[in-house]
Design a protein around this motif. Structure first.
Motif, short mmCIF file in Angstrom:
data_model
loop_
_atom_site.label_atom_id
_atom_site.label_comp_id
_atom_site.label_asym_id
_atom_site.label_seq_id
_atom_site.Cartn_x
_atom_site.Cartn_y
_atom_site.Cartn_z
N ALA A 51 0.09 0.98 -30.93
CA ALA A 51 -0.57 0.03 -31.83
C ALA A 51 0.26 -1.23 -31.90
O ALA A 51 1.49 -1.19 -31.83
N LEU A 52 -0.40 -2.39 -32.03
CA LEU A 52 0.29 -3.67 -32.15
C LEU A 52 -0.62 -4.63 -32.91
O LEU A 52 -1.69 -4.99 -32.44
N ASP A 53 -0.19 -5.01 -34.11
CA ASP A 53 -0.96 -5.96 -34.91
C ASP A 53 -0.14 -6.33 -36.15
O ASP A 53 1.00 -5.86 -36.32
N LEU A 57 -3.06 -3.34 -39.34
CA LEU A 57 -2.78 -1.94 -39.00
C LEU A 57 -3.15 -1.03 -40.16
O LEU A 57 -3.72 0.05 -39.95
N ILE A 58 -2.84 -1.45 -41.38
CA ILE A 58 -3.18 -0.65 -42.56
C ILE A 58 -4.70 -0.57 -42.74
O ILE A 58 -5.25 0.49 -43.03
N GLN A 59 -5.37 -1.69 -42.54
CA GLN A 59 -6.83 -1.70 -42.66
C GLN A 59 -7.48 -0.78 -41.64
O GLN A 59 -8.50 -0.13 -41.92
N GLN A 118 -2.04 3.94 -55.91
CA GLN A 118 -1.44 4.39 -54.65
C GLN A 118 -2.30 3.84 -53.52
O GLN A 118 -3.47 4.21 -53.38
N GLN A 119 -1.71 2.95 -52.74
CA GLN A 119 -2.45 2.30 -51.68
C GLN A 119 -1.89 2.70 -50.32
O GLN A 119 -0.69 2.99 -50.20
N PRO A 120 -2.72 2.72 -49.29
CA PRO A 120 -2.20 3.02 -47.95
C PRO A 120 -1.19 1.97 -47.53
O PRO A 120 -1.29 0.80 -47.90
N VAL A 147 0.15 4.65 -41.64
CA VAL A 147 -0.30 4.35 -40.28
C VAL A 147 0.61 5.01 -39.27
O VAL A 147 0.16 5.64 -38.30
N PHE A 148 1.92 4.87 -39.48
CA PHE A 148 2.91 5.41 -38.57
C PHE A 148 2.76 6.93 -38.41
O PHE A 148 2.73 7.45 -37.30
N ILE A 149 2.61 7.62 -39.53
CA ILE A 149 2.48 9.08 -39.49
C ILE A 149 1.16 9.48 -38.84
O ILE A 149 1.11 10.44 -38.05
#
Length: 306
Positions: free
Chosen positions: A212-214, A219-221, A288-290, A295-297
């Motif tokens: 992933a690259l952004d 990335l979270i979205q 609690q927000q992402p 994303v990493f996990i």
């Protein structure tokens, strides 16, 4: 290589015997951005950085840093890049000012190291031996040494590992200051919060490849994960009130504690407005927000790698 591009990498590959550390990597870094590289242990982060710095020779691929080929033009490139040193690179019985004075002699157009001592809050320890410095002071010295040649691109590899939270945040401020001076920053980190707070873009690596690259926000979205609003209430409350909100997808009530979940960013505002309209007394409200760690996990898995 575009006019606004500091680094280009095409089809980079590096192996160690049967181990493929970096596998066909292609990406670019724009001038004056903070570019993060994250990944599990063994993902290929440090190998990638060392190829960009000219410390490792890739098996194949095309690399340009500020228009230079890191291996072929290493001497010229060294005048234009700053590299964070590892602890073993510093003699234990050298004073802060002596280390800076020594590294000044390595470059043709160094900056005044006294200015770096002042900017990086090293004045109180300028006469202290390296071995006597705290972890945060050592890292500030590493930053100073990486800036001694007034570079256009600075590489930081796990800069805040081992620091306490207060020292880590101070280093974050210094990294931002370096970037605000017009310098491109490339950093690797194990800390997802660090990458999320600092980086304009993040490249997530696993098994030597880009997965992933952004920007952290995009990335979270892309995770499409739930937002949660959690709170406690006094008095009766009906699930149906919240179920009718278009932003709510899940509701949980355990004794006096309530959790409302949904994927819309307006969830918090809708919940608070409803509680206010119904005259419900609530307390201990938090969200609690992402985040980038989620994303990493999701992309690399939860198992620990050594």
């Amino acid at each position: 290589m575009g006019i606004n591009t500091a680094i280009t990498v095409e089809n980079l590959r590096k192996t160690y015997g049967s181990l493929t550390a970096v596998n066909n990597l292609s990406f670019s870094v724009q001038k004056e951005e903070i570019f993060g590289i994250v990944g599990p242990n063994g993902a290929g982060k440090t190998t990638t950085i060392e190829c960009l710095e000219g410390l490792k020779h890739p098996d194949q691929g095309h690399i340009r840093v500020l228009g230079f080929a890191p291996q072929k033009d290493r001497r010229a490139l060294n005048e234009r890049i700053g590299v964070q040193l590892q602890e073993s690179s510093i003699a234990a019985q050298i004073k802060v000012w002596e280390a800076l004075d020594l590294y000044t002699s390595f470059y043709s157009n160094p900056v005044d190291y006294e200015e770096l001592i002042d900017k990086l809050s090293l004045s109180p320890v300028r006469n202290v031996y390296y071995s006597k410095l705290s972890g945060g002071q050592k890292q500030r010295l590493f930053i100073a040494l990486s800036l001694i040649n007034n570079p256009d691109v600075v590489f930081f590899d796990e800069l805040t590992t081992g620091l306490d939270p207060q020292a880590r945040r101070h280093i974050w401020d210094l990294v931002r200051q370096v970037n605000e001076q017009g310098k491109t920053v490339v950093l690797t980190t194990h800390f997802m919060e660090e990458a999320e707070r600092l980086c304009d873009r993040v490249m997530i690596m696993d098994h030597g490849q880009i997965i992933a690259l952004d920007s952290p926000e995009k990335l979270i979205q892309s995770l499409d994960a739930e937002h949660k609003v959690m709170f406690s209430v006094k008095g009766n409350i009906e699930k149906e009130w919240f179920a009718n909100l278009p932003t709510v997808e899940n509701i949980s009530i355990i004794r006096d504690k309530m959790t409302v979940s949904g994927k819309n960013e307006r969830l918090l505002a809708d919940v608070v407005n409803l509680l206010t309209a119904k005259g419900i007394r609530y307390y201990d409200l938090h969200t609690q927000q992402p985040n980038l760690e989620d994303v990493f996990i999701a992309l690399t898995g939860k198992e620990i790698r050594n």
